[in-house]
Design a protein around this motif. Structure first.
Motif, PDB file in Angstrom:
ATOM      1  N   VAL A 167      -6.320  96.545  29.435  1.00  0.00           N
ATOM      2  CA  VAL A 167      -5.272  97.178  27.739  1.00  0.00           C
ATOM      3  C   VAL A 167      -6.183  96.298  26.866  1.00  0.00           C
ATOM      4  O   VAL A 167      -5.986  95.206  25.600  1.00  0.00           O
ATOM      5  CB  VAL A 167      -3.692  95.658  28.000  1.00  0.00           C
ATOM      6  N   ASP A 168      -7.349  96.567  27.423  1.00  0.00           N
ATOM      7  CA  ASP A 168      -8.935  96.616  26.284  1.00  0.00           C
ATOM      8  C   ASP A 168      -8.566  97.059  24.938  1.00  0.00           C
ATOM      9  O   ASP A 168      -7.529  97.999  24.743  1.00  0.00           O
ATOM     10  CB  ASP A 168      -9.584  96.641  27.000  1.00  0.00           C
ATOM     11  N   LYS A 169      -8.389  95.935  23.578  1.00  0.00           N
ATOM     12  CA  LYS A 169      -8.396  96.521  22.776  1.00  0.00           C
ATOM     13  C   LYS A 169      -9.194  97.690  22.228  1.00  0.00           C
ATOM     14  O   LYS A 169      -8.663  98.351  21.170  1.00  0.00           O
ATOM     15  CB  LYS A 169      -8.991  95.700  21.334  1.00  0.00           C
ATOM     16  N   GLU A 170     -10.232  97.745  22.581  1.00  0.00           N
ATOM     17  CA  GLU A 170     -10.873  99.325  22.621  1.00  0.00           C
ATOM     18  C   GLU A 170     -10.534 100.142  23.205  1.00  0.00           C
ATOM     19  O   GLU A 170     -10.734 100.558  24.814  1.00  0.00           O
ATOM     20  CB  GLU A 170     -12.675  98.889  22.478  1.00  0.00           C
ATOM     21  N   LYS A 171     -10.505 101.716  23.309  1.00  0.00           N
ATOM     22  CA  LYS A 171     -10.095 102.718  23.169  1.00  0.00           C
ATOM     23  C   LYS A 171     -11.156 102.886  24.941  1.00  0.00           C
ATOM     24  O   LYS A 171     -10.813 103.308  25.224  1.00  0.00           O
ATOM     25  CB  LYS A 171      -9.567 104.189  22.579  1.00  0.00           C
ATOM     26  N   LEU A 172     -12.988 102.522  24.516  1.00  0.00           N
ATOM     27  CA  LEU A 172     -13.462 103.546  25.232  1.00  0.00           C
ATOM     28  C   LEU A 172     -13.752 102.889  26.635  1.00  0.00           C
ATOM     29  O   LEU A 172     -13.851 102.860  27.554  1.00  0.00           O
ATOM     30  CB  LEU A 172     -14.754 103.043  24.656  1.00  0.00           C
TER      31      LEU A 172
END
Length: 741
Positions: free
Chosen positions: A539-544
């Motif tokens: 669930v990291d804020k960065e899609k990568l």
């Protein structure tokens, strides 16, 4: 010399002992016979296995050649010059003189090898060689006040570096020397008249004693020039009486800039003849044919490198960078390379530029010589505090890392290399991190699993994001090579730290490192340490990062699934085997694939399992009063009401009998209150109790008759009440009441 080869090392040792010299050597093949006066052999020094050349003068059959051999030995011993054949040692006997020099080969053989080269390349090479011979002749004529007297192609040799060396000192003489042999024995040289000047052909060799010292050598230099450029037209027509001046048609391959001087060198008049010194000065003048020659410029620059300014050094190094690939291979590896290695000792701003050149030229060095020629000086440079040198060494480490052995890396390179981890310049720190992957396989276990990891732990906290990222990548590469205990202690914390890094690519590197080291984790560690610790990246804020996290998780899950498929089935009974209802058994034993299905399965389990735990014998017993001591109530359960209508319900004989008979009901039976709490209750709870006592059956029949009579006369109200327990459509009746404090 043949008898030396036949007798072997014992004969050589005998000669050495007789001469009083400690000069052990081994003879190689015969290279050439030089005018019948001496023979040239390859040889090897036994103390250091360095290559040498052996000149053997055997005058056992011609005693008249003994003075020439002795004169050659005497002059080689006393005349020392970079462009003169380097004397090393000698072994003498009554009939033989064996002179050992640096390893050389005859010019004649080299000229044949250069016939296939390009015109300009060959021209540059010949002019460079003639420059070296002109320097040597000028030194002999001017500084030594002597005449060589035997300038010819057989008197010129090429060293291992390809440089032309002047030899053939058999008749080299000083007119003031009483032991001079040129003026009396010059005619003993084979083919001496084809190289002799017109005055010698007219008056003999004795005429040179009163004439100009450089005149004879200058004329021979002109003939040598023609022999090198036009080997098929030697001697030229001008060398024959009446010595006409060379015509333009006779120029052949001689360069236009050199041809006028060539004619002056062959002037029949000795007094008007251009000397070797004059030829050299004109060629070295500004824009002269020597001064503009790239090989000449390189040699001069290397010879004076230590005294040159930084600007001059950079000009030379730039020239080498641009043209070193076009140099003769032996010149590049044996002349340029050693000079550059020596120049590294001076350090300075140019050192960082020299290192790439040294490694570039080192590619052509044989493996047997690479360690001494390249590795040894490069290792010393790691101790230098100069950042430019360190950066150059690290940038070009891939070019020589495979040539390093474990002892060298662990003991001589790593102790100096590790200082780069704490350098104040970020570029040095990053280059140090990147270099570790190349030398890690050659580090000892202590350095790899202890010292190095301590440095890398600090580098994961470096202010530079790129350094932190590359450190994580490096740890991922090192993972499979670490010790078992080190893997368990280091990898998960190191990668977890990367997953918490504020830099996006550092987090991605942490996930990729987890994937790269998947085989380093036990299945138990994978399930209990790796997956739980990395799951927050999903669930990291960065899609990568999220995308990489899901790919990583998928990889781990597949490995766990593969492992789980190999695990043996447990021997514990399946709790669903008690169901006889096919529908219920199917619904309880099948895996669910949706949230709604999971909720239904959970409700079904709660309702069905309670009912199935009641055996037929249990249905025939009485339940303890809510206020009695038959059932232990949990302290968290609310106390029963005194006038509970549920507690006042009387059991229906029909319901009771149906519940006892039908053991496959999917809903729990209603609680039954019984007035019989005698020994029959105890028997009903015993294992194997299946028959209903007759007293209980009679009581049930009597109670059923009473209830029938009541139903006929009196309407019994709903004990649960007429209203619904909860209005599912009303907001005030939902689960929010239990969530408010």
């Amino acid at each position: 010399m043949d008898y030396l080869r036949n007798l072997g090392s014992a004969a050589v040792s005998t000669l050495v002992q007789k001469s009083g010299l400690n000069l052990p050597f081994s003879l190689g093949p015969k290279v050439a016979s030089l005018d019948g006066i001496c023979s040239l052999y390859d040889g090897t020094k036994r103390d250091d296995s360095s290559p040498i050349s052996v000149f053997e003068y055997d005058f056992s059959q011609r005693r008249d050649l003994a003075p020439l051999a002795k004169n050659s030995l005497r002059k080689l011993r006393t005349i020392r010059h970079p462009d003169v054949l380097k004397f090393m040692d000698v072994v003498e006997s009554d009939t033989t003189i064996v002179i050992m020099t640096e390893r050389v080969r005859p010019l004649d053989a080299a000229l044949q090898a250069w016939t296939s080269k390009g015109v300009q390349e060959k021209e540059d090479w010949i002019l460079w060689g003639l420059h070296r011979i002109s320097v040597a002749l000028a030194f002999i004529n001017e500084s030594c006040a002597s005449t060589h007297g035997a300038i010819r192609t057989k008197a010129v040799f090429l060293s291992l570096s390809g440089e032309w060396k002047l030899g053939g000192f058999e008749v080299l003489s000083n007119p003031k020397d009483d032991a001079s042999v040129l003026y009396t024995l010059g005619s003993l040289l084979p083919d001496n008249m084809s190289w002799a000047p017109p005055e010698v052909k007219k008056e003999g060799w004795s005429s040179l004693k009163k004439g100009e010292l450089p005149a004879a050598d200058a004329y021979a230099l002109g003939l040598l020039l023609n022999a090198t450029f036009n080997p098929d037209h030697h001697p030229p027509a001008t060398a024959l009486p009446p010595h006409p001046p060379p015509t333009a048609a006779a120029r052949g391959n001689i360069p236009n800039t050199v041809f006028p001087l060539y004619k002056r060198l062959l002037n029949p008049n000795a007094k008007g003849r251009l000397t070797a010194k004059g030829f050299l000065e004109i060629g070295m003048a500004k824009s002269g044919f020597f001064a503009s020659n790239r090989l000449v410029k390189v040699c001069l620059g290397l010879d004076n490198f230590a005294l040159a300014s930084e600007a001059e050094k950079m000009i030379l190094l730039r020239t080498l960078h641009e043209s070193v690939d076009s140099f003769p291979s032996e010149f590049a590896t044996d002349r340029v390379l050693p000079s550059l290695v020596s120049a590294l000792e001076y350090g300075g701003a140019s050192a960082a530029t020299i290192v790439p050149l040294v490694l570039r030229l080192g590619k052509n060095v044989p493996d047997s010589k690479y360690s001494d020629a390249i590795i040894a000086p490069v290792i010393k440079l790691f101790a230098s505090p100069d950042r430019g040198i360190r950066m150059a060494l690290l940038d070009h480490l891939p070019e020589y890392a495979d040539k390093l052995d474990k002892k060298t890396v662990d003991g001589k390179i790593f102790p100096h290399l590790q200082t780069g981890f704490s350098d104040t310049v970020a570029v040095i720190r990053e280059a140090t991190v990147k270099s570790i992957s190349l030398i890690a396989p050659k580090l000892s276990d202590r350095n790899l699993n202890n010292d190095l990891l301590r440095f890398l732990a600090k580098m994961q906290q470096d202010p530079e994001a790129s350094i932190r990222t590359n450190t994580c990548i490096l740890i991922g590469r090192l993972g499979p090579t670490l010790g078992y205990n080190t893997k368990k202690k280091v990898l998960v914390p190191a990668f977890l730290r990367a997953l918490k890094d504020p830099f996006v690519h550092a987090r991605v590197a942490g996930l990729m490192a987890f994937m790269a080291t998947i085989d380093c984790f036990d299945v138990e560690d994978l399930a209990t340490k790796v997956i739980p610790n990395m799951s927050f990246a999903l669930v990291d804020k960065e899609k990568l990062v999220r995308d990489q996290a899901f790919k990583t998780m998928e990889l781990f899950i597949k490995k766990l699934e593969s492992y789980a498929a190999t695990m043996p089935e447990t021997a514990a009974p399946n709790p669903f085997d008690q169901f006889t209802d096919p529908v219920a058994a199917t619904s309880q034993g099948t895996l669910v694939t949706s949230a709604a299905g999971a909720a239904g399965a959970l409700a079904g389990w709660a309702m069905s399992s309670i009912g199935k735990r009641l055996a037929p014998s249990d249905m025939q017993t009485t339940m303890a009063s809510s206020t009695g001591t038959g059932i232990d109530r949990p302290t968290s359960a609310p106390p029963p009401a005194e006038d509970s209508r549920i507690g006042n319900l009387k059991p229906s004989p029909l319901l009771t009998s149906m519940s006892a008979a039908n053991s496959t009901a999917t809903s729990p039976a209603l609680p039954i209150r019984s007035n019989f709490q005698s020994n029959s209750k105890l028997k009903g709870m015993q294992l194997g109790a299946s028959k209903v006592p007759s007293s209980i059956a009679a009581a049930l029949a009597e109670q059923l008759a009473e209830e029938v009579s009541v139903e006929d006369g009196v309407e019994v109200s709903n004990p649960w009440g007429d209203d619904d327990l909860m209005d599912v459509n009303a907001d005030e009746g939902d689960w929010s009441e239990f969530q408010q404090e």
